[in-house]
Design an enzyme around this catalytic site. Structure first.
Site, PDB file in Angstrom:
ATOM      1  N   HIS A  73      -6.986   6.430   0.443  1.00 26.67           N
ATOM      2  CA  HIS A  73      -7.777   6.937   1.601  1.00 26.67           C
ATOM      3  C   HIS A  73      -6.793   7.220   2.532  1.00 26.67           C
ATOM      4  CE1 HIS A  73      -7.817   2.554   2.968  1.00 26.67           C
ATOM      5  NE2 HIS A  73      -7.414   3.450   4.113  1.00 26.67           N
ATOM      6  N   ASP A  87      -8.529   2.724  -5.012  1.00 23.66           N
ATOM      7  CA  ASP A  87      -8.083   2.888  -3.493  1.00 23.66           C
ATOM      8  C   ASP A  87      -6.522   2.709  -3.463  1.00 23.66           C
ATOM      9  OD1 ASP A  87      -7.964   3.750  -0.857  1.00 23.66           O
ATOM     10  OD2 ASP A  87      -8.946   1.994  -0.057  1.00 23.66           O
ATOM     11  N   SER A 116      -3.443   0.285   6.494  1.00 26.47           N
ATOM     12  CA  SER A 116      -3.791   0.500   5.164  1.00 26.47           C
ATOM     13  C   SER A 116      -2.515   0.865   4.297  1.00 26.47           C
ATOM     14  CB  SER A 116      -5.059   1.712   5.177  1.00 26.47           C
ATOM     15  OG  SER A 116      -6.097   1.314   5.725  1.00 26.47           O
TER      16      SER A 116
END
Length: 576
Positions: A155, A186, A264
């Site tokens: 992402h 992911d 992230s």
């Protein structure tokens, strides 16, 4: 006077540093561990601040302190202080130093391994599939592994148009290319061609799944600053969890370290190895974050190494029901010593459709017994759903499944492979498909199209389309649900404007397989009229030649560059 004593954390360079006191806010006299609740930028611990002679409050108070309870202790250092209190203070001091050294080691390990990622992206507009939405900029984290590769979250680079990376201590940003992306798990791999970037970089090694209450340090570049940051926490649980980005169920590790936007893709470090990749948190809760465990990372990386691209995660294609009810078990002739789950539905595109049958009881997968609730043993008295065993299989590997059918036990062999849903869950890094004819805009149904109806898309999108997207299974390879998404008004289509969001089932009596098939049927029409049969027995009839003529000026009026997306002009290589 109360004065909480903490660690002053700041680094000047990796070789020379000075220490500075940092004031932290306290609540109810409890000091908040900076490794836990504050981001520590360019951190080097000030061990000299951990002095045994701590200032006391007006009355003796103490709070427990250990590596797992992030609080410091207040002590009365008057002459009457007891020996026990002094011993406890020394014990707490030792634990605090150990925690500090662990975090210090994690930071030192990450300084030459963790990078900041700058992404420019532009998402498709599924209501107007011939154009993109506004360009946006975002930031994330990543870390380098062997082979001069950078691991980050999918992402972080989804729908990217331009990606830059910057290493710690450098003012220079380097161009990066996305080598592989696995949106289900992911994860993504980036490569940087510049040799200058790799000078001084150190590769991180992948470790193993941490046990409960083991400490991990999450390193990255979260919001709130520009420099590297570390948060420390412990493992709370390990179990299959919903991956928000890919909407899949895979193994994940829950930790109590703060994971915020920008974290992230950053590594969670345990010891001197990577225990996982930070990727999401639980909104509305305090310090509940999730990291992608090493088995999922290795599955992704090994798949890319073997095939050169993302290979996906396998599925049995089964929908199963627990058999915890005793009457249900008796009905299917399950003896008391047998445990398993009931097969409710089978994906027609899976190999299991050839081998298994509805109402079979799946007793074991590759020799591992399945409990009545669908779980299997995992480590020390932990249990996880047996889907984890399936997802860790490589594409086209076989598995031995023991089933109970009509009271008889059978051992069957099934070939596993990734399966595509009838309605795609996501379509990142891909141009949406569309076909415009006489102002009628046809698209394949996808969940991103439904998401365009807003955050509450489940309730605001067309109910029938939503139910089909979530429940229906494909019956043959390459099948799509083609819908009429909108009508661009013109004399040729007056009266058809209320037929939007209905499925197109037939063209001149021929069943529609997918959008490319519909496009072919329309373009190769040899009749004077073209008839489209829709849901609810609705019908569209157009004069073919007049419709073709109208299409060109409708496209020009709405500034649409082409009557169809580019993927409809190329040979279809995606069908299984």
């Amino acid at each position: 006077m109360l004065r909480p004593i903490g660690l002053a954390l700041r680094q000047v360079t990796s070789s020379s540093c000075h220490n500075r006191h940092v004031r932290r806010r306290t609540c109810s006299g409890t000091f908040v561990n900076p490794f836990r609740s504050f981001r520590c930028y360019n951190t080097i611990p000030n061990l000299s601040n951990l002095h045994p002679n701590l200032r006391a409050c007006s009355s003796p108070r103490s709070f427990s302190s250990s590596s797992k309870v992030n609080q410091c202790r207040y002590f009365n250092t008057a002459a009457s202080a007891s020996t026990a209190a002094v011993e406890q203070l020394n014990y707490d001091r030792s634990n605090a130093i150990a925690d500090t050294i662990d975090a210090y080691s994690a930071i030192e390990l990450a300084l030459d391994s963790v990078v900041k990622i700058f992404t420019v992206s532009s998402s498709p507009n599924y209501f107007l599939p011939w154009q993109n939405k506004s360009q946006r900029e975002s930031m994330g984290s990543g870390f380098v592994i062997s082979g001069k590769r950078i691991v980050t979250n999918a992402h972080v680079v989804a729908d990217h148009t331009f990606v830059l990376v910057r290493k710690h201590g450098s003012p220079t940003k380097y161009r990066a290319e996305v080598k592989a992306v696995g949106h289900e798990c992911d994860l993504a791999i980036l490569v940087v061609e510049s040799e200058e970037f790799w000078e001084g970089m150190k590769f991180l090694e992948l470790g193993d799944i941490p046990f409960m209450q083991e400490a991990v340090a999450v390193v990255g570049y979260p919001q709130g600053g520009d420099n590297i940051s570390v948060t420390k926490g412990v493992v709370s649980r390990v179990e299959p969890t919903q991956y928000v980005h890919g909407a899949t169920q895979l193994l994940a590790i829950q930790i109590d370290a703060a994971i915020n936007p920008g974290n992230s893709g950053g590594p969670a470090i345990m010891g001197d190895k990577v225990a996982g990749v930070a990727f999401q948190n639980l909104s509305g809760a305090e310090n509940i974050g999730y990291i992608i465990p090493v088995p999922v990372i290795k599955h992704f990386v090994d798949g890319v190494e073997a095939s050169g691209s993302y290979s996906g995660f396998c599925s049995l294609g089964l929908s199963c029901q627990p058999t915890e009810n005793i009457q249900l078990r008796e009905y299917f002739n399950m003896r008391p010593e047998l445990t398993g789950v009931l097969v409710s539905k089978i994906n027609p595109l899976s190999d299991a459709y050839r081998v298994l049958k509805k109402d079979d009881i799946v007793l074991a997968f590759d020799g591992v017994p399945i409990a009545n609730d669908g779980t299997v043993p995992f480590r020390n008295r932990e249990r996880i759903t047996f889907d984890h065993l399936v997802s860790m299989k490589k594409p086209n590997e076989t598995a031995v499944i023991r089933v109970l059918r009509n009271g008889e036990e059978l051992e069957l062999t099934v070939t596993l492979r990734p399966l595509k849903p009838l309605v795609p869950i996501h379509q990142f890094d891909k141009v949406p498909s569309y076909f415009v004819f006489a102002g009628l805009v046809f698209i394949p149904l996808s969940q991103p199209y439904l998401h365009e109806h807003g955050e509450d898309w489940y309730n605001t999108s067309p109910r029938r389309l939503c139910e089909r997207a979530l429940r229906e299974l494909p019956q043959k390879p390459g099948e799509e649900l083609v819908i009429l998404s909108q009508v661009l008004m013109d004399d040729i289509n007056v009266g058809y404007e209320r037929l939007a969001d209905l499925q197109v089932k037939k063209v001149n009596g021929v069943d529609v397989d997918n959008l490319k098939h519909l496009c072919q049927l329309v373009q190769e029409c040899k009749e004077e009229k073209v008839r489209l049969d829709l849901d609810d027995e609705r019908v569209i009839v157009l004069n073919y030649e007049r419709a073709r003529t109208a299409t060109s000026h409708i496209l020009k009026r709405h500034r649409i560059p082409s009557a169809m997306s580019i993927d409809l002009l190329t040979p279809d290589t995606t069908a299984q």
